[in-house]
Scaffold this motif. Structure first.
Motif, PDB file in Angstrom:
ATOM      1  N   GLU A 104      45.947  45.027  47.441  1.00 55.19           N
ATOM      2  CA  GLU A 104      44.594  44.538  47.165  1.00 55.19           C
ATOM      3  C   GLU A 104      43.554  45.603  47.523  1.00 55.19           C
ATOM      4  N   HIS A 127      39.770  45.924  41.935  1.00 53.99           N
ATOM      5  CA  HIS A 127      40.517  45.146  40.935  1.00 53.99           C
ATOM      6  C   HIS A 127      39.824  43.833  40.592  1.00 53.99           C
ATOM      7  N   ASP A 165      41.151  39.736  39.332  1.00 56.19           N
ATOM      8  CA  ASP A 165      42.360  38.931  39.527  1.00 56.19           C
ATOM      9  C   ASP A 165      42.949  38.470  38.200  1.00 56.19           C
ATOM     10  N   TRP A 216      34.301  33.416  44.544  1.00 57.68           N
ATOM     11  CA  TRP A 216      33.747  34.449  43.664  1.00 57.68           C
ATOM     12  C   TRP A 216      34.007  34.170  42.201  1.00 57.68           C
ATOM     13  N   HIS A 248      36.750  43.533  43.098  1.00 56.91           N
ATOM     14  CA  HIS A 248      36.747  43.445  44.555  1.00 56.91           C
ATOM     15  C   HIS A 248      37.856  44.291  45.159  1.00 56.91           C
ATOM     16  N   ARG A 307      44.572  31.851  49.223  1.00 57.72           N
ATOM     17  CA  ARG A 307      43.719  31.896  48.034  1.00 57.72           C
ATOM     18  C   ARG A 307      44.081  30.798  47.042  1.00 57.72           C
TER      19      ARG A 307
HETATM   20 FE   LIG Z   1      41.953  40.017  44.274  1.00 52.70          FE
END
Ligand SMILES: [Fe+2]
Ligand SMILES: O=C(O)CCC(=O)C(=O)O
Length: 281
Positions: free
Chosen positions: A105, A109, A111, A243, A250, A265
């Motif tokens: 991470e 990037h 998602d 977000w 991010h 998450r």
């Molecule tokens: Fe991410």
């Protein structure tokens, strides 16, 4: 600051503290354990569109409550790498959880960009914070686009980028087709042009020679890295971030040595709004 913020402050008693002129705000005066009223939900959605990432402190929410909060903004999406034992759609984010993949991470990037319809966004909760480090940074994709020098803007404007999830998962034995998205996407709700390249999935431009593609990606990466475009968040236990994955990139900073760091998450659905074709500049 924007009219949206003023309205939210007045009508719902929320305290909204922006962390930069265009991206990020800390929101207080709301209890994420409770079911949101329609007004609260609409206000948070409007704030999210305006701020791109929202931060909440001291939210001692259960996994079910995290899922319920995420579901205010769309259908929850269970990531194929799997969830915690009790909840398939609550994904553990830690070195331990990613051991069998090449997933990191600490690249700029977005998602699930390997999907044809990538996620709308995510709700991330801090479960275990390292003694030092471990911040997360969000970059405003519109600010990046706006700040590009004219020659870079022209070079990247019409290009598509390959998103290669297969490579990241090659140790897991699963198979994923390559996906291509425009490098600059129009945000389906705000209409903003968004710089949207995922540097963690071996990006390369369609229609450019490999050398050319690499050189252009490197120049663009320098733009992404400019701190002026960023909102940086220092986690505490029970901090929560929400977000808009369509609005930027991010980066989880890997500056905590061997200290454990565990996050959970919940991804919010797919971005099912059709990608609008961009009008030529
Ligand atoms: Fe991410
Ligand atoms: O661990 C973090 O701070 C963020 C990780 C990340 O990129 C994500 O949850 O999508």
């Amino acid at each position: 600051m924007s009219a949206v913020l003023d309205q939210v402050r007045e009508t719902l008693g929320l305290t909204v503290t922006p962390v930069s002129p265009t991206i990020g705000a800390e929101v207080a005066g709301i209890d994420l354990r409770q079911t949101l009223s329609r007004e609260q939900r609409d206000a948070l959605k409007a704030l999210l569109l305006d701020r791109k990432v929202l931060f909440f402190r001291d939210q001692d929410i259960t996994r079910d409550q995290q899922l319920a909060f995420a579901a205010n903004f769309g259908e929850v999406y269970a990531h194929p790498t799997g969830g915690v034992e009790t909840h398939r759609a609550v994904q553990p984010i830690s070195a331990e959880a990613f051991k069998k993949y090449d997933i990191r991470e600490n690249h700029w990037h977005t998602d699930t960009s390997w999907r044809v319809n990538p996620s709308f966004g995510a709700v991330l909760k801090a479960v275990h914070i390292p003694e030092v480090g471990g911040d997360t940074i969000w970059a405003d994709g519109h600010a990046i686009w706006k700040g590009l020098p004219d020659d870079l803007k022209a070079a990247v404007d019409e290009l598509y980028v390959i998103h290669d999830y297969q490579d990241a998962l090659n140790r897991s034995g699963e198979r994923y087709p390559l996906t291509a998205h425009p490098a600059i996407r129009t945000h389906p709700e705000t209409g903003q042009e968004i710089f949207w390249i995922n540097y963690s999935l071996k990006p390369r431009f369609v229609d450019l020679a490999p050398d050319e593609s690499k050189a252009l990606l490197a120049r663009l990466y320098d733009e992404v890295k400019k701190p002026e475009h960023h909102a940086r968040f220092r986690w505490r236990p029970n901090s929560v971030a929400l977000w808009d994955n369509r609005a930027g990139l991010h980066y989880a900073v890997r500056d905590y040595g061997d200290f454990p760091r565990v996050m959970e998450r919940v991804l919010i659905g797919s971005d099912d709004a059709p990608y609008r074709e961009r009008k030529p500049a």
